[in-house]
Design an enzyme around this catalytic site. Sequence first.
Site, PDB file in Angstrom:
ATOM      1  CG  ASP A   7      -1.876   1.223   1.451  1.00 15.56           C
ATOM      2  OD1 ASP A   7      -2.448   1.626   0.383  1.00 15.56           O
ATOM      3  OD2 ASP A   7      -1.786   1.660   2.603  1.00 15.56           O
ATOM      4  CG  ASP A   9      -2.006   7.315   0.105  1.00 21.03           C
ATOM      5  OD1 ASP A   9      -0.784   8.121  -0.218  1.00 21.03           O
ATOM      6  OD2 ASP A   9      -2.776   7.097  -0.639  1.00 21.03           O
TER       7      ASP A   9
END
Length: 222
Positions: A7, A9
């Site tokens: 991922d 953010d």
Amino acid sequence: MNLALFDLDNTLIAGDSDTEWPKFLIKRGILDPEHHARQNDYFYEQYKAGTLNILEFLDFQLAPLARFSRPELDALHAAYMEEHIKPIIPLKARELVAAHQAQGDVVMIITATNRFITGPIARELGVEHLIAVELEQDAAGNYTGKPTGTPSFQEGKITRLNEWLAARGETLQSYTDTFFYSDSRNDLPLLSIVSKPVAVDPDDTLRAHAEAHGWPVISLRG
């Protein structure tokens, strides 16, 4: 060979690129701060609760892109990278990505943020493969402010990943180990199907789930 999924953010960067971009535009006088803050708070509460309507959010988040040509957007993004993103990329994140690459793993960022925002960030991190929200373009190559295809959010990350793998003639089972590093409860669907899920600076829900299932919990901050 292994597959290492990240991922973006609040995982590889110590912040949210989808939040930093409007902050940058507000600083430039491009967005109205009060209106944007109200709408952003509304969607952020949904996100934290795991109830975000991704299409409604994308209509809001992508609208400013339609106001500029691609050259104008690229110039804005270059300044955004220098001012808002590079300062929040932890050294530990760069080192973890590099460690997977050094052992020959296929490395990918898979994010619910759009490709315009995240493409240059992936390049900065040296990551070749990126799954992100794709953006509709007009005949001149400018953005319309609308998404296209399946948003890579929650279960949509699995859909998009499977499409990417199928295009390569692969499945998750083609890899010896499959890693996924994430901070968010919204990534529980994908975390639950890889062989090596890792919670990174996780939210409370993901931390509890990780601890209950014996998943590693790490920090890339500091």
